[in-house]
Scaffold this active site. Sequence first.
Site, PDB file in Angstrom:
ATOM      1  N   CYS A   2      -5.796   6.344  -6.943  1.00  0.00           N
ATOM      2  CA  CYS A   2      -5.970   7.711  -7.436  1.00  0.00           C
ATOM      3  C   CYS A   2      -6.369   7.659  -8.906  1.00  0.00           C
ATOM      4  O   CYS A   2      -5.837   6.861  -9.677  1.00  0.00           O
ATOM      5  CB  CYS A   2      -4.723   8.581  -7.306  1.00  0.00           C
ATOM      6  SG  CYS A   2      -4.226   8.860  -5.611  1.00  0.00           S
ATOM      7  N   ASN A 102      -0.575  10.153  -9.618  1.00  0.00           N
ATOM      8  CA  ASN A 102      -0.939   8.860  -9.043  1.00  0.00           C
ATOM      9  C   ASN A 102       0.359   8.087  -8.864  1.00  0.00           C
ATOM     10  O   ASN A 102       1.128   7.959  -9.819  1.00  0.00           O
ATOM     11  CB  ASN A 102      -1.890   8.135 -10.009  1.00  0.00           C
ATOM     12  CG  ASN A 102      -2.083   6.684  -9.657  1.00  0.00           C
ATOM     13  OD1 ASN A 102      -2.023   6.311  -8.497  1.00  0.00           O
ATOM     14  ND2 ASN A 102      -2.304   5.864 -10.676  1.00  0.00           N
ATOM     15  N   GLY A 103       0.614   7.603  -7.648  1.00  0.00           N
ATOM     16  CA  GLY A 103       1.867   6.867  -7.403  1.00  0.00           C
ATOM     17  C   GLY A 103       2.570   7.449  -6.190  1.00  0.00           C
ATOM     18  O   GLY A 103       1.969   8.209  -5.420  1.00  0.00           O
ATOM     19  N   LYS A 610      -9.630   0.480  -5.927  1.00  0.00           N
ATOM     20  CA  LYS A 610      -9.678  -0.736  -6.732  1.00  0.00           C
ATOM     21  C   LYS A 610      -8.308  -1.234  -7.187  1.00  0.00           C
ATOM     22  O   LYS A 610      -8.050  -2.424  -7.206  1.00  0.00           O
ATOM     23  CB  LYS A 610     -10.595  -0.533  -7.936  1.00  0.00           C
ATOM     24  CG  LYS A 610     -10.885  -1.847  -8.628  1.00  0.00           C
ATOM     25  CD  LYS A 610     -12.203  -1.846  -9.325  1.00  0.00           C
ATOM     26  CE  LYS A 610     -12.500  -3.187  -9.935  1.00  0.00           C
ATOM     27  NZ  LYS A 610     -12.920  -4.187  -8.958  1.00  0.00           N
TER      28      LYS A 610
HETATM   29  C1  F6R Z   1     -11.208  -7.500  -3.363  1.00  0.00           C
HETATM   30  C2  F6R Z   1     -10.363  -6.930  -4.384  1.00  0.00           C
HETATM   31  C3  F6R Z   1      -8.900  -6.932  -4.156  1.00  0.00           C
HETATM   32  C4  F6R Z   1      -8.158  -7.243  -5.462  1.00  0.00           C
HETATM   33  C5  F6R Z   1      -6.647  -7.113  -5.267  1.00  0.00           C
HETATM   34  C6  F6R Z   1      -5.883  -7.507  -6.501  1.00  0.00           C
HETATM   35  O1  F6R Z   1     -12.559  -7.461  -3.733  1.00  0.00           O
HETATM   36  O2  F6R Z   1     -10.831  -6.467  -5.383  1.00  0.00           O
HETATM   37  O3  F6R Z   1      -8.545  -7.814  -3.158  1.00  0.00           O
HETATM   38  O4  F6R Z   1      -8.495  -8.531  -5.862  1.00  0.00           O
HETATM   39  O5  F6R Z   1      -6.338  -5.798  -4.921  1.00  0.00           O
HETATM   40  O6  F6R Z   1      -6.210  -6.711  -7.582  1.00  0.00           O
HETATM   41  P1  F6R Z   1      -5.883  -7.147  -9.063  1.00  0.00           P
HETATM   42  O7  F6R Z   1      -6.707  -8.320  -9.368  1.00  0.00           O
HETATM   43  O8  F6R Z   1      -6.243  -5.947  -9.886  1.00  0.00           O
HETATM   44  O9  F6R Z   1      -4.425  -7.455  -9.094  1.00  0.00           O
END
Ligand code: F6R
Length: 615
Positions: A2, A102-103, A610
């Site tokens: 979010c 968000n959460g 993301k």
């Molecule tokens: C795949 C992707 C996810 C992140 C995962 C960890 O392309 O982006 O698998 O790698 O959610 O996210 P971070 O690195 O932000 O802890």
Amino acid sequence: MCGIFGLITNQNVNIGKVALDGISRLEYRGYDSCGIVSQSNGKLEIKKDSGKIREIQEKLHLEKLTGKIALAHTRWATHGPPNKINSHPHTDCTGDIAVIHNGIIENFMELKKDLVSKGHEFKSETDTEIIPHLIEDNIKAGMNFRDAVIQTLKRCRGAYGIATCYAKNPEYIIIGRKESPIIVGIEEGKTSYCASDIPALLPYTKNCYIMGDDELAILKPGEVEFYDISNSVKLIEKQPQLIKWDVDAAEKGGYEHFMLKEIFEEPKAMKKTLKIAPKNLKKFATLLNSAENVYITAAGTSFYASLAGKFIISRFLGKYIQAIECSEFQTQLNNSLEDDAVIIAVSQSGETVDTIEAIRWAKENHSNIKILSITNIVGSSITRYSDHTLITQAGPEIGVAATKTYCTQVLTLALIGLEIAKMRKQIPDQDIDKYYKALKETPNVIEEFLNKNVENIKRIVDNLEKNANYFFLARGISIATAKEGGLKLKEVACRFIEGYSAAHAKHGPISLVREGFPIIFIAPPDETYERLIGNVMEFKARGGQIISLVVSDDETIAELSDITIKIPQPATKYYNLFSPLTFIPALQLLAYYAAIKNGLDPDKPLNLAKTVTVH
Ligand code: F6R
């Protein structure tokens, strides 16, 4: 997960347009619905619906909202499906208080029951909606808006980044944080902004205040006050952090998608990351060198970067590093984590809740544990739980699928490995120099590959897409490459691809192979190469279509293959150790063009967001 964006201003700005731009810059955090509330003349106006921001914008003309206050939200659904009613902002019974969140509020059922018994009427299935109703109750009980919000947050368990406005209070908006990120940017005397992530603030300011847990901020036009609300309410001083990213870095800059742009940015991101200060690498190297037990933990792509990195570091450290997925960390190590272990945590966002929870649990239960983190985001939550942090220099990554950040993570881990090699003096200096030289060349290898291979990869995708499933197989360090390549194809191209050990594949998965079944072998000429030839033969004998990723002067596996992708790097052990860096762009491009061929948006894979801030 979010995206939150908000502002309060005394300027004549098109507030609807600014709010819309703000959430558009955060759409990678969730894209199943969105909404904006604006406040003017003692009234709130809300426009919201399900769908991508552009679709909602075309339907509802969000930019037409007016006023001096606006809060905007782009959602990744948790409680309640992505429909109009469940999209944010949410309001109280009077419609005067609006909240974006968000959460997850973990005790929302119990709070909702209580509110319903007092006569509150709920419209949505979300956990968020309890927040405006609790604020309403507190205001009815005689509290001012600020205290009503503080008392509300004190009753909420779980994680939140919230922003709220009250139609009867045009003077300020309030934001609060516990575990879910939220930052503040100020244009002095004019406008104050809040957002869940840096890219939304880049057009306005590079000085960001990063909120901590149990902090609350009162935003007035061009000014801000911060409070610690963990116990009694205390006014606190916070210093802004300078963000070095360019606003252009968060734009597509002529590329059709962020994912493609970010793949092409890998050489530049890696060259910047190569400049990490040696004194900071030394802190990592010293702790790792003296540790008896070392663990590395992360999620998703960061976990696969960790698999590659632990292989490189273990080589020079002379000790095996255990890699454990962050969501399994506590369960698996419950009775066995050593008091003096060193844990490396890797997270692009620095906000992945399972990664944070793993290190927090380790720290709270083992007083001598040291946490070393690697993240791309200055001031992110992970940095607060870490003894030392290294910041990768990838710049903002907007595409939901991680690409350039993977390369900068592996590179950072490789730099730590070489720092350890220098410290331990177990291998000759000339060898260490050769490893350094090879590592420093990896961005150029990638650049050359990207510049010459786009058409080649598109052709391969045309060939591959006739088939539904396939394998990525490898041995040794390249298993990390196979897993990461497979993940990219799964998430952006929606194909089922298994990244697997080539040796292990004959213990079951090989039974899937039929005439023409495609298998991509990742085959740098390292110590596993000869055995990999055997695996290629096994799959070839069963009719598999062999696609190989090899170095330029490879002959043997190239000859056995139906299709070959050549990586322009020398066939030396110095380069081979860093092949997870130089071989991955081919698989990222493959995933990108497979998504395009399937008519999918590679920047917004189905069901993903993301930053994963829920368990
Ligand atoms: C795949 C992707 C996810 C992140 C995962 C960890 O392309 O982006 O698998 O790698 O959610 O996210 P971070 O690195 O932000 O802890």
